[in-house]
Scaffold this motif. Structure first.
Motif, PDB file in Angstrom:
ATOM      1  N   LEU A   1       0.835  -1.208   0.000  1.00 58.66           N
ATOM      2  CA  LEU A   1       0.000   0.000   0.000  1.00 58.66           C
ATOM      3  C   LEU A   1       0.873   1.262   0.000  1.00 58.66           C
ATOM      4  CD1 LEU A   1      -2.977   1.058   0.422  1.00 58.66           C
ATOM      5  CD2 LEU A   1      -2.424   1.137   2.843  1.00 58.66           C
ATOM      6  N   ALA A   2       1.895   1.256   0.849  1.00 60.74           N
ATOM      7  CA  ALA A   2       2.749   2.438   0.979  1.00 60.74           C
ATOM      8  C   ALA A   2       3.525   2.695  -0.314  1.00 60.74           C
ATOM      9  CB  ALA A   2       3.709   2.249   2.148  1.00 60.74           C
ATOM     10  N   HIS A   3       4.156   1.665  -0.836  1.00 66.20           N
ATOM     11  CA  HIS A   3       4.997   1.875  -2.020  1.00 66.20           C
ATOM     12  C   HIS A   3       4.164   2.270  -3.240  1.00 66.20           C
ATOM     13  CE1 HIS A   3       8.747  -0.393  -0.295  1.00 66.20           C
ATOM     14  NE2 HIS A   3       8.461   0.723   0.335  1.00 66.20           N
ATOM     15  N   GLU A   4       2.938   1.739  -3.317  1.00 66.81           N
ATOM     16  CA  GLU A   4       2.044   2.158  -4.417  1.00 66.81           C
ATOM     17  C   GLU A   4       1.754   3.661  -4.360  1.00 66.81           C
ATOM     18  OE1 GLU A   4      -0.398  -2.032  -4.940  1.00 66.81           O
ATOM     19  OE2 GLU A   4      -1.433  -0.311  -4.052  1.00 66.81           O
ATOM     20  N   ASN A   5       1.848   4.198  -3.129  1.00 62.79           N
ATOM     21  CA  ASN A   5       1.564   5.625  -2.934  1.00 62.79           C
ATOM     22  C   ASN A   5       2.839   6.445  -2.714  1.00 62.79           C
ATOM     23  OD1 ASN A   5      -1.545   6.066  -2.693  1.00 62.79           O
ATOM     24  ND2 ASN A   5      -1.111   4.106  -1.689  1.00 62.79           N
ATOM     25  N   ASN A   6       3.975   5.844  -3.093  1.00 58.27           N
ATOM     26  CA  ASN A   6       5.255   6.565  -2.989  1.00 58.27           C
ATOM     27  C   ASN A   6       5.631   6.938  -1.556  1.00 58.27           C
ATOM     28  OD1 ASN A   6       7.263   7.041  -4.690  1.00 58.27           O
ATOM     29  ND2 ASN A   6       6.519   9.032  -5.433  1.00 58.27           N
TER      30      ASN A   6
END
Ligand code: PLP
Length: 254
Positions: free
Chosen positions: A30-35
């Motif tokens: 979730l975090a990496h998808e949102n940078n």
């Protein structure tokens, strides 16, 4: 809770004092998808049980004060991550904010960490043994320990905690505030103190009037103990709890 300006998600797993388990891989996705970068406080599990980088996190925080030093006699912390970021921590944050460890504390922690894996296995084994015993007791209202199959996060914990489930557990009694305090006065092996990761077992009572109680699951709301199981003989620990329960007229089974 992700906002346009969110840069970092930081969490503990297992969480203090509920032992709740966060899904590291799901949060990283979730975090990496949102940078957004991810940082995990791995203190409760320790690097012996969990290596969060295997699940894709960007940073790991370890309290060296706890299992890694292991003797409750010095304070320190570690941040792990990419070299460029760690250089920033070292040459900018440490210089401007402080947080520099004393040589004597560093020496104690370095000495303590030589026995860390040996001690950690005993913390794991002892805590599971005590948790299983507590779970059988009619006077115990709940036991929160990731190693118990009855625990909500057990399946996830099995995936994330490879060698064991750590030394911390929480449990409740079927009784009121004063009973919790009286039981603690009978304990001889456990010390009534906060912290975890010591060779000696520690117990702390958080009453129903604790200001953070609303943050915890329902079963915690009447008050509970947070217990940091040490590396003593596991039967000494169970027998100490047993005699304290019996001294207060509580029913105990083997
Ligand atoms: C999960 C967790 N991380 C970090 C700390 C803080 O550790 P230290 O005492 O080394 O500052 C604690 C203290 O209880 C803790 O429970």
């Amino acid at each position: 809770a992700i906002k346009p300006n969110t840069k970092l998600i930081h969490f503990e797993t297992p969480g203090n004092p509920t032992l709740c388990i966060c899904d590291i891989e799901a949060i990283v996705k979730l975090a990496h998808e949102n940078n957004i970068q991810v940082s995990v406080d791995n203190t409760f599990s320790s690097p012996y049980n969990t290596k969060p980088f295997e699940f894709g996190v960007d940073y790991v925080v370890e309290s060296l004060t706890k299992y890694i030093n292991g003797h409750g006699d010095s304070m320190g912390g570690a941040i792990l991550g990419p070299k460029a970021d760690m250089d920033k921590v070292r040459y900018e944050s440490q210089v401007n904010i402080g947080g520099c460890i004393s040589p004597f504390n560093a020496w104690l922690i370095q000495r303590g960490c030589q026995t860390f894996p040996l001690r950690m296995q005993v913390h794991n084994d002892n805590a599971l043994y005590v948790a299983k015993w507590l779970e059988k007791q009619p006077c115990v209202s709940f036991v929160a320990y990731p190693g118990l199959p009855s625990f909500k996060g057990h399946e996830l914990a099995k995936k994330q905690m490879k060698n064991g489930f750590g030394g911390v557990l929480s449990f409740g009694l079927k009784g009121e505030h004063d009973l919790y305090n009286r039981v603690v006065t009978h304990l001889n092996v456990f010390t009534s103190a906060v912290s975890l990761g010591n060779a000696g077992s520690l117990i702390v009572f958080l009453g129903e009037d604790d200001e953070r109680m609303y943050l915890y699951p329902e079963e915690f709301h009447n008050g509970f103990y947070r217990v940091a199981i040490g590396i003593e003989d596991k039967d000494d620990l169970v027998n100490d709890l047993k005699q304290a329960f019996v001294a207060e007229g509580l029913e105990v089974v083997d």
